[in-house]
Design an enzyme around this catalytic site. Structure first.
Site, PDB file in Angstrom:
ATOM      1  N   HIS A 104       2.228  -8.209  -4.013  1.00  0.00           N
ATOM      2  CA  HIS A 104       3.565  -8.614  -3.557  1.00  0.00           C
ATOM      3  C   HIS A 104       3.941  -9.866  -4.364  1.00  0.00           C
ATOM      4  O   HIS A 104       3.056 -10.646  -4.750  1.00  0.00           O
ATOM      5  CB  HIS A 104       3.587  -9.064  -2.100  1.00  0.00           C
ATOM      6  CG  HIS A 104       3.125  -8.073  -1.084  1.00  0.00           C
ATOM      7  ND1 HIS A 104       1.809  -7.849  -0.811  1.00  0.00           N
ATOM      8  CD2 HIS A 104       3.827  -7.290  -0.226  1.00  0.00           C
ATOM      9  CE1 HIS A 104       1.704  -6.949   0.170  1.00  0.00           C
ATOM     10  NE2 HIS A 104       2.913  -6.589   0.541  1.00  0.00           N
TER      11      HIS A 104
ATOM     12  N   ASP B 264       2.189 -13.004  -3.212  1.00  0.00           N
ATOM     13  CA  ASP B 264       0.731 -13.097  -3.389  1.00  0.00           C
ATOM     14  C   ASP B 264       0.391 -13.835  -4.670  1.00  0.00           C
ATOM     15  O   ASP B 264      -0.641 -14.485  -4.778  1.00  0.00           O
ATOM     16  CB  ASP B 264       0.087 -11.705  -3.548  1.00  0.00           C
ATOM     17  CG  ASP B 264       0.416 -10.763  -2.417  1.00  0.00           C
ATOM     18  OD1 ASP B 264       0.617 -11.245  -1.298  1.00  0.00           O
ATOM     19  OD2 ASP B 264       0.468  -9.542  -2.677  1.00  0.00           O
TER      20      ASP B 264
HETATM   21  C1  XUL Z   1       0.939  -3.372   6.092  1.00  0.00           C
HETATM   22  C2  XUL Z   1       0.712  -2.745   4.788  1.00  0.00           C
HETATM   23  C3  XUL Z   1       1.225  -3.482   3.605  1.00  0.00           C
HETATM   24  C4  XUL Z   1       1.806  -2.619   2.545  1.00  0.00           C
HETATM   25  C5  XUL Z   1       2.441  -3.389   1.404  1.00  0.00           C
HETATM   26  O1  XUL Z   1       0.457  -2.660   7.174  1.00  0.00           O
HETATM   27  O2  XUL Z   1       0.090  -1.714   4.687  1.00  0.00           O
HETATM   28  O3  XUL Z   1       0.175  -4.246   3.102  1.00  0.00           O
HETATM   29  O4  XUL Z   1       0.834  -1.777   1.992  1.00  0.00           O
HETATM   30  O5  XUL Z   1       3.430  -4.248   1.815  1.00  0.00           O
END
Ligand code: XUL
Ligand code: CO
Length: 443
Positions: free
Chosen positions: A103, A106
């Protein structure tokens, strides 16, 4: 930075037998040919940046427990981001896998303004690009975090405030640019808080229209910059909100069809999200494949005794084999892969624990793949399914499906022929035994 994960071999290799310290693969052999392809190319394993490097091991009752020096708030935030990135790339290349995901938040710290935040991310993305060139590691998917900051408490695209929608647009546009720059295979939208806490204050129809508008804008932007990766929605039924709009694959599919987006989006199915929605992982995969929206998987599982997202490493060949069978039967991954959106348990505080979790999970997937290949080669399930549906392949069954018979035709004929269909066994126990045999006997 000098090496952080010093106690592990570089890289962790296929040994084919139990290693004394557990730091070798027993089944995952990247070069092994399975169903005509290299195992590495079939599984397309990825490591996630967030749980593995950006999470301190905190839970709602207690502070972080992990040894992650770059999360020390006393460090300069950009120095910390660089240190984290060095450790992440060291880990992924020592683990010997080909992909990662992240993300925006991150990888780089927020600045005082949106423009500064963007500049920080640009710096870190360029640096990640250099590391990817050096190591040969690719980006499975990029994504923007539209759920942690308080501004997103009432959702991002589904927020009652259009300014929040606009802020989310800025983040997603930027991460789509970054994902394209790093040649990412996919871009994921997990609707973290796209849902509601209570209907007392919520207009569901209005929020659905907002979400569809956002997704349409994202698809338009993707095409305008020439990004050729796949856009993915990651279904989840609840948590953090009481009810999330992307509940499961069927709900997402219906939404995509309703807003004419089914050609633009596919799904990233998380094992733990599938089971939270009351389905098996195999069900979610099979639904997505049958409806042309399957693309990628988050391999982390739940705990059957807990009703929340525990994000544990996959360790059940029984659970994984049948889902991997469906994936293989459907032709395998194209742009997707198996992302490890996995969390260590809070007491797993040794640096090597992050390796143990991934090694065990990757071996579980590798073994599941071998089971799936054997089920497919031996037509264990397919021959039974073929027989079971044989009546639809020709004659009256085929005519019905082709729309050549009316309800009245069928009714008249049933009476004229004094129809008396003969029940046949579904053979479930026999098939369960056959699957178990494949699991037990695979070499
Ligand atoms: C949350 C989840 C996230 C997504 C990416 O449950 O799975 O980590 O994969 O935002
Ligand atoms: Co996930």
């Amino acid at each position: 930075m000098p090496d952080f994960f010093t106690s592990v071999p570089d890289p962790v290799a296929y040994a084919g037998q139990p290693a004394g310290d557990g730091l070798a693969y027993q089944v995952y052999d990247p070069e092994r040919i399975v169903a005509g392809k290299r195992m590495e190319d079939l599984l397309r394993i990825g490591v996630c940046y967030w749980h593995s490097f950006a999470w301190p091991g905190a839970d709602i009752f207690g502070a972080g427990t992990f040894d992650r020096p770059w999360l020390d708030p006393a460090m300069d935030p950009m120095d910390a981001a660089r240190m984290k990135q060095d450790a992440a790339f060291e880990f992924i290349s020592k683990l010997g896998v080909k992909f990662f995901s992240f993300h925006d938040v991150d990888m780089s710290p927020p600045g005082d303004t949106l423009a500064e935040t963007k500049a920080n991310l640009d710096q870190m993305v360029d640096r990640a690009g250099e590391k990817m060139d050096e190591t040969g590691i690719g980006l499975l998917w990029g994504t923007a975090n539209l759920f942690s900051h308080p501004r997103y408490a009432a959702g991002a695209a589904t927020n009652p405030d259009p300014e929040v929608f606009q802020y989310a647009a800025a983040q997603v546009r930027h991460m789509l640019d970054a994902t394209k720059k790093l040649d990412g295979s996919n871009y994921v939208l997990w609707g973290g808080r796209e849902g509601y806490e209570t209907l007392l204050n919520t207009r569901m129809g209005q929020e659905a229209d907002q979400l569809a508008r956002f997704m349409t804008m994202v698809a338009e932007y993707k095409h305008s910059i020439g990004f050729t990766g796949t856009l993915l929605i990651e279904p989840k039924p609840q948590e953090p909100t009481k009810h999330q709009y992307d509940y499961d694959c069927a709900t997402v599919h219906g939404f995509l069809e309703r807003y004419d987006l089914a050609n633009e989006y596919k799904v990233n199915i998380e094992v733990n999200h599938a089971t939270l929605s009351g389905h098996s992982f195999q069900h979610e995969v099979a639904y997505a494949i049958d409806n042309g929206i399957f693309c990628s998987v988050d391999a982390n599982r739940g705990d059957p005794q807990n009703g929340w997202d525990t994000d544990q490493f996959p360790n059940s060949v029984d659970e994984m084999s049948l889902a991997v069978y469906e994936i293989l039967r459907g032709g395998g991954f194209t742009t997707g892969g198996f992302m490890f959106d996995t969390k260590l348990r809070r007491q797993s505080i040794d640096r090597a624990d992050l390796f143990h979790g991934h090694i065990g999970g990757i071996d579980t997937l590798a073994r599941s793949l071998l089971v799936a290949e054997s089920l497919l080669d031996n037509k264990t399930l397919e021959s039974v399914r073929d027989d079971r549906y044989a009546g639809w392949a020709s004659g009256s069954g085929a005519d019905i499906l082709a729309g050549e018979r009316t309800l009245a035709d069928l009714a008249d004929e049933a009476v004229a022929n004094d129809l008396e269909p003969t029940p046949v066994s579904g053979a479930q126990e026999h098939l369960e035994n056959e699957v178990n045999k494949a699991i037990w006997n695979i070499g």
